[in-house]
Design an enzyme around this catalytic site. Structure first.
Site, PDB file in Angstrom:
ATOM      1  CG  ASP A  84      11.583 -31.247  17.948  1.00 54.62           C
ATOM      2  OD1 ASP A  84       9.606 -30.241  17.756  1.00 54.62           O
ATOM      3  OD2 ASP A  84      10.963 -31.684  16.777  1.00 54.62           O
ATOM      4  CD  GLU A 176       6.287 -28.045  13.947  1.00 54.66           C
ATOM      5  OE1 GLU A 176       6.389 -26.869  13.480  1.00 54.66           O
ATOM      6  OE2 GLU A 176       7.783 -27.357  14.305  1.00 54.66           O
TER       7      GLU A 176
END
Length: 406
Positions: A84, A176
């Site tokens: 991400d 994350e």
């Protein structure tokens, strides 16, 4: 060493919008991360020779294995990066490739300038190939540079079986950037002796200390009456929020701290006279200071409620992750190996605390010590983000050196 597919791989990855969503309850929080894992990374992992490549819907991790080429006694090592990107526009990312010779860099036609006057770190990259944004999005080097570096290193090892190494595990995970990516990490499935997140910044970063982190959410209950007749009746929830904030140490904010200094960070405030809400993150390195910070926040709320003679300040205080130094310092093998490899490659190890966290913070406390290696990104999480191709190449060199050294 230069690697033929490294740049191409990186450019392919960053053009895919994999921004996470803090308001989602799905795992991963965005479908684009699932699609990236299954349609881009998984076929590529299989094509370069990784075995048992599998996606875990329970936690959003894509995992693969490079079989050992040696039967000598050595450690099983893992390498982890996240799919991400941060909370900034990631739609229609258009990278620029710049042969940097100094001075300002125009970021497309956006009107924004990447200048060494504002970002002196640019002066470290004269003569290098930089990948920048066009000023309209972030770049996504955090952490698609790490993914590209791991993938390139695995491809190199798979095509050079003469390099002796033990079994290597690779993991690419979600979310994350919103702090939940490793919450469901499956230690049994990953099954290594230690691992590295490849999620750091400039050349040489080698990190095994993170913040300990907590979240603080406050709700202030007011009482709204007409301001013309408000005396001794109105309780302004917005004023309560301001009163709470004013009692925190004025000089302990992100913009006034560095090194090992902790802070309180107010990142959201909203409301009306009737009700207001504020959200903070609390950060510190030392356990005793971390506890003191949390206690102070609770004490301020308790004292305000006592003065108001009712519970008008409601507190939700929760831990997010802890300083992984507590785990890793018990056995410094992964740090010593990485440090030695960097020195052999004429890279100066920069061993400093991370003023943030990585997935490795949580994974370390789950039983796999997981320090952090540099991935090359600079000015991350915004339009001024860039990465050096030469730094990315050296990150691949370090990964190869680690598996060969062990």
């Amino acid at each position: 060493m230069s690697y033929e597919k490294l740049l191409e791989r990186f450019l392919t990855y960053v053009k895919i919008n994999t921004r996470s969503n803090p308001n989602s309850t799905q795992t991963p929080t965005t479908q684009s991360q699932v699609d990236f894992a299954l349609t881009v990374l998984k076929p590529e992992m299989e094509a370069i020779g990784l075995k048992d490549v599998h996606y875990l819907p329970s936690n959003g991790y894509l995992v693969g294995t490079l079989p050992a080429t040696s039967d000598r006694l050595c450690h099983k090592i893992g390498f982890i990066s996240h799919m991400d990107t941060a909370d900034f526009n990631a739609e229609n990312i258009t990278p620029q490739i710049v042969d940097y010779k100094g001075g300002d860099i125009e970021l497309g036609d956006s009107g924004y300038i990447l200048s060494p006057k504002d970002f002196p770190n640019l002066n470290n990259y004269h003569g290098q190939t930089l990948i920048t944004t066009d000023g309209k999005t972030l770049l996504g080097a955090d952490d698609k540079s790490g993914i590209a570096e791991i993938m390139t290193a695995m491809e190199y090892l798979a095509s050079h079986p003469e390099i002796e190494h033990c079994e290597i595990r690779v993991g690419f995970g979600p979310d994350e950037e919103i702090g939940i990516g490793a919450d469901k990490f499956d230690v049994k499935d990953f099954d290594v002796d230690f691992a590295y997140t490849v999620d750091g910044g400039p050349l040489g970063e080698l990190q095994y200390e993170t913040f300990s982190a907590a979240g603080l959410e406050l709700t202030f209950e007011g009482r709204n009456v007409h301001p013309g007749t408000a005396k001794n009746q109105m309780i302004n929830a917005l004023q309560l929020a301001m009163d709470f904030h004013s009692q925190l140490p004025e000089n302990e904010r992100p913009e006034q701290t560095d090194g090992y200094q902790g802070f309180y960070h107010l990142y959201d405030l909203s409301g009306t006279v009737d009700q207001a809400k504020s959200s903070y993150i609390i950060r510190d390195f030392e356990e005793v200071n971390f506890l003191k910070r949390k206690h102070l926040a609770q004490d301020i709320a308790d004292n305000m409620n006592e003065a108001l003679q009712s519970e008008r300040v409601k507190v939700k205080l929760y831990d997010q992750y802890y300083n992984m130094k507590k785990v890793i310092e018990k056995d410094m093998t992964p740090i010593n190996i990485a440090k030695e490899v960097m020195e052999e490659l004429d890279i100066k190890p920069i061993i400093e605390p991370i003023r943030g966290g990585t997935d490795g913070s949580k994974i370390s406390f789950m039983g796999i010590p997981t320090p952090n290696l540099f991935a090359g990104g600079e000015n991350m999480h915004g339009r001024f983000e860039f990465v050096s191709l030469q730094t990315m190449e050296k990150a691949v060199d370090v990964i190869l050196g680690i598996v060969a050294k062990d």
